[in-house]
Scaffold this motif. Structure first.
Motif, PDB file in Angstrom:
ATOM      1  N   ILE A  42       0.843  -1.205   0.000  1.00 61.84           N
ATOM      2  CA  ILE A  42       0.000   0.000   0.000  1.00 61.84           C
ATOM      3  C   ILE A  42       0.873   1.249   0.000  1.00 61.84           C
ATOM      4  CG2 ILE A  42      -1.699   1.324   1.322  1.00 61.84           C
ATOM      5  CD1 ILE A  42      -2.690  -1.421   2.435  1.00 61.84           C
ATOM      6  N   ASP A  43       1.899   1.248   0.851  1.00 59.87           N
ATOM      7  CA  ASP A  43       2.796   2.391   0.959  1.00 59.87           C
ATOM      8  C   ASP A  43       3.513   2.643  -0.371  1.00 59.87           C
ATOM      9  OD1 ASP A  43       4.090   4.482   2.386  1.00 59.87           O
ATOM     10  OD2 ASP A  43       5.854   3.200   2.667  1.00 59.87           O
ATOM     11  N   GLY A  44       4.013   1.571  -0.990  1.00 60.29           N
ATOM     12  CA  GLY A  44       4.719   1.706  -2.250  1.00 60.29           C
ATOM     13  C   GLY A  44       3.826   2.231  -3.353  1.00 60.29           C
ATOM     14  N   PHE A  45       2.594   1.713  -3.418  1.00 62.90           N
ATOM     15  CA  PHE A  45       1.673   2.165  -4.465  1.00 62.90           C
ATOM     16  C   PHE A  45       1.301   3.628  -4.263  1.00 62.90           C
ATOM     17  CE2 PHE A  45      -2.479   2.814  -6.397  1.00 62.90           C
ATOM     18  CZ  PHE A  45      -2.299   2.253  -7.658  1.00 62.90           C
ATOM     19  N   PRO A  93       3.276  -2.233  14.257  1.00 58.40           N
ATOM     20  CA  PRO A  93       4.678  -2.034  14.627  1.00 58.40           C
ATOM     21  C   PRO A  93       5.496  -1.446  13.466  1.00 58.40           C
ATOM     22  CG  PRO A  93       3.914  -4.230  15.262  1.00 58.40           C
ATOM     23  CD  PRO A  93       2.857  -3.633  14.397  1.00 58.40           C
ATOM     24  N   GLU A  94       6.217  -0.380  13.775  1.00 59.00           N
ATOM     25  CA  GLU A  94       7.104   0.243  12.794  1.00 59.00           C
ATOM     26  C   GLU A  94       6.372   0.623  11.502  1.00 59.00           C
ATOM     27  OE1 GLU A  94      10.445  -2.313  12.200  1.00 59.00           O
ATOM     28  OE2 GLU A  94      11.012  -2.314  14.313  1.00 59.00           O
ATOM     29  N   LEU A  95       5.228   1.266  11.657  1.00 62.16           N
ATOM     30  CA  LEU A  95       4.509   1.772  10.484  1.00 62.16           C
ATOM     31  C   LEU A  95       5.391   2.818   9.789  1.00 62.16           C
ATOM     32  CD1 LEU A  95       1.689   1.590   9.055  1.00 62.16           C
ATOM     33  CD2 LEU A  95       1.068   3.648  10.337  1.00 62.16           C
ATOM     34  N   PRO A  96       5.684   2.640   8.499  1.00 54.34           N
ATOM     35  CA  PRO A  96       6.578   3.580   7.806  1.00 54.34           C
ATOM     36  C   PRO A  96       6.128   5.031   7.943  1.00 54.34           C
ATOM     37  CG  PRO A  96       6.096   1.681   6.424  1.00 54.34           C
ATOM     38  CD  PRO A  96       5.193   1.579   7.612  1.00 54.34           C
ATOM     39  N   LYS A  97       7.094   5.933   8.097  1.00 50.65           N
ATOM     40  CA  LYS A  97       6.771   7.356   8.235  1.00 50.65           C
ATOM     41  C   LYS A  97       6.074   7.879   6.991  1.00 50.65           C
ATOM     42  CE  LYS A  97      10.413   8.543  11.551  1.00 50.65           C
ATOM     43  NZ  LYS A  97      11.613   9.388  11.804  1.00 50.65           N
ATOM     44  N   SER A  98       6.464   7.358   5.839  1.00 51.22           N
ATOM     45  CA  SER A  98       5.821   7.786   4.597  1.00 51.22           C
ATOM     46  C   SER A  98       4.349   7.399   4.572  1.00 51.22           C
ATOM     47  CB  SER A  98       6.538   7.179   3.386  1.00 51.22           C
ATOM     48  OG  SER A  98       6.585   5.756   3.482  1.00 51.22           O
TER      49      SER A  98
END
Length: 339
Positions: free
Chosen positions: A277-280, A302-307
Motif C-alpha cells: 500500500i505504501d509503495g503504491f 509495529p514500525e509503520l513507515p513514516k511515509s
C-alpha cells in the motif's frame, strides 16, 4: 430456505424457548443494562450506535458513571479485561479500542466473552458505574437487559432476510420481539415518510414497538500527522463489512480513488500489505484514506513507515436520526435514566 437453514432455525428457536421459560438461567443485575445488537451477522452499525448512546448519557450527567462491555472480536487476549493506556486493538479488539480512544476520560471500556462473568467483575472493579452498554449482545440471553436496542440495516432489513446459511440471520425473524426499540440504520438521508411507513408496517408484523430511522453522517477528514491536508487523489484502504457506501461517499466528495484495497472485516494487516500500500501510494503520489476502525489498527502497527503515516487520513462517522430524535431520547430516559 435450505435444510441446513431450517435445522439451524429450529435449534435457535429451541434455545430461545428454553430461555423464555427460564429453563436456562437468566441473570438480572441492579446496574442498568443497555443491550445493542442485531439479528444478522454484522455490519448494521453497532459500534457507532454504542458511541451515540455513550455520548448522550455522558451529556446527561453520566460521565464516569457509564461503561461499555464488548466481546472484543479479533483480540489476542482472553477473558475479562478493562481497557487501559497500555492496550491496543490486539489486546482488546479494534472497535473497543476505538471507543476507548474517544471516551476513556468519561467511560470505562471493557471486554469479555462471557457477559455473565464479565458484568459482576466490571461492577466489582467500578461500583460507581450506573449503566453498562453491551455491544453486540442481542443473542446473549443469559443476561436480562433493562433496555434492548435492535438494529437492522436499511440495505438488508431483517424481515427480508433468512437464517444461516441461506441468509445472514443468527436466529429467526421472530427474535425481534425481544427488543424494546428498533433502529433502521444506514438509511438514505432523504428517505421519505411513505417509504418509512412501508418499512414500519413490515416490522410491526414481528414487533409492535417504536421504530426509528438513522443515517450515517461522515465527519471531516482527520490527519494522522497534525497539519497535513488531504489531496483529492487517494488510495482507499478498508477492512469493514460493507465498504461500498464509504467508497461512494468519497467519490461524491470529489476524491479520485485510484485504488481500493478492500479487506475482510476486522482484517489484521501484514507487513507485506503495508509495504504494498505504501509503495503504491508513493508511486501514485496519492494520500491514503481509511475508516476510523481501520485507522486504529494501522496506527498500532509495529514500525509503520513514516511515509505511510504522513499520507494516512481517516473519516469518523456519526449516527444521525432522520427525525424524532427527541422521542428516542425520551424512551431511553424513561427506560434507563428514570426507571
Amino acid at each position: 430456505m435450505s435444510p441446513f437453514s431450517i435445522l439451524y432455525k429450529w435449534v435457535m428457536q429451541l434455545r430461545n424457548h428454553l430461555y423464555d421459560i427460564e429453563h436456562k438461567a437468566v441473570f438480572h443485575f441492579d446496574t442498568k443494562i443497555i443491550s445493542v445488537g442485531n439479528l444478522s451477522m454484522g455490519g448494521t452499525g453497532k459500534t457507532p450506535f454504542v458511541e451515540y448512546i455513550l455520548r448522550y448519557l455522558i451529556e446527561k450527567g453520566y460521565s464516569n458513571k457509564v461503561a461499555t462491555l464488548s466481546r472484543g472480536y479479533g483480540r489476542k487476549s482472553k477473558g475479562f479485561r478493562i481497557a487501559n493506556d497500555e492496550d491496543s486493538p490486539k489486546t482488546i479488539g479494534d472497535e473497543p479500542f476505538q471507543i476507548y480512544q474517544k471516551f476513556r476520560k468519561a467511560a470505562v471500556v471493557s471486554v469479555g466473552e462471557d457477559r455473565v462473568l464479565a458484568i459482576p467483575s466490571l461492577i466489582y472493579e467500578h461500583p460507581e458505574n450506573e449503566v453498562i452498554v453491551l455491544d453486540d449482545a442481542y443473542q446473549h440471553r443469559s443476561v436480562k437487559p433493562n433496555f434492548s436496542v435492535l438494529l437492522t440495516d436499511f440495505n438488508s432489513l431483517f424481515y427480508e432476510d433468512y437464517v444461516l446459511p441461506s441468509g445472514t440471520l443468527r436466529e429467526s425473524r421472530k427474535g425481534a420481539k425481544r427488543a424494546d426499540i428498533v433502529i433502521v440504520t444506514k438509511c438514505p438521508p432523504n428517505l421519505g415518510g411513505i417509504e418509512q411507513e412501508k418499512i414500519k408496517n413490515e416490522i410491526v408484523r414481528y414487533i409492535d414497538k417504536a421504530v426509528f430511522f438513522t443515517s450515517v453522517k461522515y465527519e471531516k477528514t482527520v490527519a494522522t500527522k497534525e497539519g497535513q491536508e488531504v489531496g483529492k487523489k487517494i488510495v482507499l484502504v478498508t477492512g469493514i463489512a460493507q465498504a461500498q457506501k464509504f467508497k461512494e461517499h468519497l467519490i461524491n466528495e470529489g476524491f479520485n480513488v485510484v485504488k481500493h484495497y478492500d479487506f475482510a472485516d476486522h482484517h489484521n494487516f501484514t507487513s507485506k500489505e503495508i509495504e504494498e500500500i505504501d509503495g503504491f501510494a508513493n508511486l501514485e503520489n496519492a494520500d491514503i484514506i481509511t475508516t476510523e476502525k481501520d485507522w486504529v489498527r494501522l496506527i498500532c502497527f509495529p514500525e509503520l513507515p513514516k511515509s505511510f503515516q504522513s499520507r494516512l487520513f481517516y473519516i469518523p462517522i456519526m449516527v444521525q436520526f432522520l427525525d424524532d430524535e427527541k422521542s428516542f431520547h425520551q424512551i431511553l430516559e424513561d427506560s434507563i435514566i428514570r426507571a
